[in-house]
Motif scaffolding. Structure first.
Motif, PDB file in Angstrom:
ATOM      1  N   HIS A 168      66.701  52.038  10.313  1.00  0.00           N
ATOM      2  CA  HIS A 168      65.791  53.281   9.797  1.00  0.00           C
ATOM      3  C   HIS A 168      65.034  53.668  11.033  1.00  0.00           C
ATOM      4  CE1 HIS A 168      63.091  50.550   7.677  1.00  0.00           C
ATOM      5  NE2 HIS A 168      63.433  50.023   8.694  1.00  0.00           N
ATOM      6  N   SER A 170      61.822  53.787  10.679  1.00  0.00           N
ATOM      7  CA  SER A 170      60.520  53.291  10.373  1.00  0.00           C
ATOM      8  C   SER A 170      60.247  52.294  11.531  1.00  0.00           C
ATOM      9  CB  SER A 170      60.770  52.560   9.060  1.00  0.00           C
ATOM     10  OG  SER A 170      60.878  53.697   7.994  1.00  0.00           O
ATOM     11  N   GLN A 173      57.251  53.181  13.819  1.00  0.00           N
ATOM     12  CA  GLN A 173      56.071  52.971  13.263  1.00  0.00           C
ATOM     13  C   GLN A 173      55.326  51.489  13.837  1.00  0.00           C
ATOM     14  OE1 GLN A 173      55.232  52.559   8.960  1.00  0.00           O
ATOM     15  NE2 GLN A 173      56.688  54.100   8.464  1.00  0.00           N
ATOM     16  N   ARG A 195      74.178  52.634   9.619  1.00  0.00           N
ATOM     17  CA  ARG A 195      74.402  51.547   8.532  1.00  0.00           C
ATOM     18  C   ARG A 195      75.798  51.564   8.498  1.00  0.00           C
ATOM     19  NH1 ARG A 195      69.874  53.793   4.326  1.00  0.00           N
ATOM     20  NH2 ARG A 195      68.287  53.709   5.822  1.00  0.00           N
ATOM     21  N   GLN A 209      67.655  60.661  11.498  1.00  0.00           N
ATOM     22  CA  GLN A 209      66.125  60.708  10.252  1.00  0.00           C
ATOM     23  C   GLN A 209      65.059  61.140  11.200  1.00  0.00           C
ATOM     24  OE1 GLN A 209      65.599  56.493   9.288  1.00  0.00           O
ATOM     25  NE2 GLN A 209      66.534  56.866   7.476  1.00  0.00           N
ATOM     26  N   GLU A 211      60.726  60.331  10.937  1.00  0.00           N
ATOM     27  CA  GLU A 211      59.786  59.301  10.480  1.00  0.00           C
ATOM     28  C   GLU A 211      58.672  59.985  10.901  1.00  0.00           C
ATOM     29  OE1 GLU A 211      61.000  56.729   9.144  1.00  0.00           O
ATOM     30  OE2 GLU A 211      59.052  55.794   8.591  1.00  0.00           O
ATOM     31  N   THR A 252      55.252  50.424   2.232  1.00  0.00           N
ATOM     32  CA  THR A 252      54.287  51.260   1.827  1.00  0.00           C
ATOM     33  C   THR A 252      54.019  50.836   0.259  1.00  0.00           C
ATOM     34  OG1 THR A 252      56.261  52.624   1.002  1.00  0.00           O
ATOM     35  CG2 THR A 252      54.655  53.518   2.808  1.00  0.00           C
ATOM     36  N   GLY A 276      61.338  59.438   1.609  1.00  0.00           N
ATOM     37  CA  GLY A 276      60.718  58.496   0.980  1.00  0.00           C
ATOM     38  C   GLY A 276      59.451  58.384   1.534  1.00  0.00           C
ATOM     39  N   ALA A 306      53.014  57.139   5.470  1.00  0.00           N
ATOM     40  CA  ALA A 306      54.116  57.396   6.410  1.00  0.00           C
ATOM     41  C   ALA A 306      55.290  57.914   5.393  1.00  0.00           C
ATOM     42  CB  ALA A 306      54.683  55.904   6.546  1.00  0.00           C
ATOM     43  N   PHE A 307      56.165  58.674   6.010  1.00  0.00           N
ATOM     44  CA  PHE A 307      57.500  59.242   5.270  1.00  0.00           C
ATOM     45  C   PHE A 307      58.349  59.470   6.254  1.00  0.00           C
ATOM     46  CE2 PHE A 307      54.929  63.160   6.323  1.00  0.00           C
ATOM     47  CZ  PHE A 307      56.162  63.902   7.298  1.00  0.00           C
TER      48      PHE A 307
HETATM   49  N1  DAH Z   1      62.805  54.131   6.023  1.00  0.00           N
HETATM   50  C1  DAH Z   1      63.468  54.727   4.602  1.00  0.00           C
HETATM   51  C2  DAH Z   1      64.738  54.763   4.722  1.00  0.00           C
HETATM   52  O1  DAH Z   1      65.646  54.770   5.671  1.00  0.00           O
HETATM   53  C3  DAH Z   1      62.547  56.057   4.467  1.00  0.00           C
HETATM   54  C4  DAH Z   1      61.110  55.787   4.282  1.00  0.00           C
HETATM   55  C5  DAH Z   1      60.611  55.719   3.042  1.00  0.00           C
HETATM   56  C6  DAH Z   1      60.601  55.832   5.300  1.00  0.00           C
HETATM   57  C7  DAH Z   1      59.304  55.340   2.856  1.00  0.00           C
HETATM   58  C8  DAH Z   1      58.743  55.704   5.172  1.00  0.00           C
HETATM   59  C9  DAH Z   1      58.322  55.558   3.935  1.00  0.00           C
HETATM   60  O2  DAH Z   1      58.194  55.934   6.195  1.00  0.00           O
HETATM   61  O3  DAH Z   1      57.140  55.502   3.679  1.00  0.00           O
HETATM   62  O4  DAH Z   1      65.396  54.891   3.506  1.00  0.00           O
END
Ligand code: DAH
Length: 339
Positions: A168, A170, A173, A195, A209, A211, A252, A276, A306-307
């Motif tokens: 991901h 993330s 971050q 994946r 993705q 982020e 989170t 997410g 974060a999302f």
């Molecule tokens: N990294 C998660 C995924 O790949 C998605 C995600 C969820 C990112 C919550 C975020 C978060 O920053 O806060 O499914």
């Protein structure tokens, strides 16, 4: 002298009529008009002409030079026209032309640009990180323990040295929090994620993705909600409904999944899971503080949200695409619809 000039003219024009190629026309030019040519030789004899005749002879000289020059040009022009005609013989110049194909941006590029543009308007700047990532940046620092299912070798591409293709975005971050110099942190990171999924209508082993991360002293859940509601209404239209459903993510707390319901005509009336999100877990701030060795991200004093979401999925929902594989097939019949 006047009659000599007249007969030179007659002779020259008669000679021209028999010449049909460039080489002989050039030879003709040199013979009559060249530095040592016949007309030049006659001009040199102006000196012998009595003064009272000079005017007439001069005029005649000019007249003869012009007649020969323009006769030569007419012949050269006719020769060129004949060549042009021969080179397009058999070509129908009245046929319509072939239109040139115009390229356009891939639908994934379009949605990425739209997402980035929208978040930049809210003060987010672009951040980046490697696609070959360490377990630390992809998992440990994101509070994802070694026994978490996301770390399962059968779901993840590991390299022999223990690094992996990031599962991901993330991880960006952590990359960001480890290196920035000051608050606030407000970044977005679009990019590839990997994946070991079976490839089918909704899964690819490489996907995209985006982020987002916002950290400061008083970032709240209300900021997260407002940001995401604005974002999804920009992307899907102003009447889009956005719903936050409690969920779990290691990095989170609290965490949510986000569903949207599109108001567009012809859509079935249902909630679609899209992203997410959550408030950054203090354990994440503790991890990066240990690496940094300072207190910029003291878990006691900073908060953040974060999302993250799949851009492929965003494009599929926006355009009603039912099979993710269309996005990588490079079939121009499909791609042309988004031009
Ligand atoms: N990294 C998660 C995924 O790949 C998605 C995600 C969820 C990112 C919550 C975020 C978060 O920053 O806060 O499914």
């Amino acid at each position: 002298m006047l009659s000599e000039l007249d007969s030179l003219k007659t002779e020259a024009l008669a000679a021209l009529g028999a010449l049909h190629d460039e080489a002989s026309l050039e030879a003709f030019r040199i013979d009559y008009l060249g530095k040592k040519g016949r007309l030049t030789a006659l001009s040199a004899r102006m000196r012998e002409v009595p003064p009272e005749q000079k005017k007439d002879v001069g005029a005649k000289l000019n007249e003869v030079r012009e007649a020969i020059t323009s006769g030569l040009e007419v012949h050269l022009g006719a020769l060129q026209a004949a060549k042009d005609a021969a080179s397009v013989a058999g070509v129908d110049l009245t046929l319509p032309g072939r239109p040139a194909d115009r390229g356009s941006l891939h639908p994934l590029t379009q949605i990425r640009d739209l997402a980035v543009r929208t978040l930049r308007r809210m003060g987010f700047t672009l951040a980046d990180g490697p696609e070959i990532e360490t377990e630390w940046h992809c998992f440990d620092a994101l509070n994802t323990p070694a026994d978490h299912p996301a770390r399962n070798e059968s779901d993840t591409f590991y390299l022999p040295d223990g690094r992996l293709l990031r599962t991901h975005t993330s991880s960006v971050q952590i990359r960001t929090l480890e290196t920035v110099k000051e608050l606030p942190v407000r970044i977005i990171a679009p990019g590839a994620a990997y994946r070991r999924d079976e490839i089918d209508a909704t899964h690819l082993s490489v996907f995209n993705q985006i982020e987002a991360l916002y950290v400061d002293h008083d970032v709240s859940l209300a900021d997260l909600k407002g940001t995401l509601e604005f974002f999804f209404r920009e992307v899907f239209g102003p009447k889009t409904a956005v719903r936050f459903r409690p969920h779990f993510f290691p990095f989170t707390e609290p965490s949510f999944e986000i569903d949207v319901k599109l108001e567009a005509k012809g859509r079935e009336d249902r909630w679609i899971e899209i992203a997410g999100c959550g408030m950054v877990d203090p354990a994440v701030f503790a991890s990066v503080s240990k690496t940094r060795g300072d207190l910029l991200f003291d878990p006691e004093t900073v908060t953040g949200f974060a999302f993250g979401m799949g851009l492929d999925r965003l494009a599929m929902i926006l355009h009603g695409i039912t099979d993710i594989r269309h996005l990588i097939d490079n079939d121009s019949r499909f791609l042309r619809q988004f031009a």
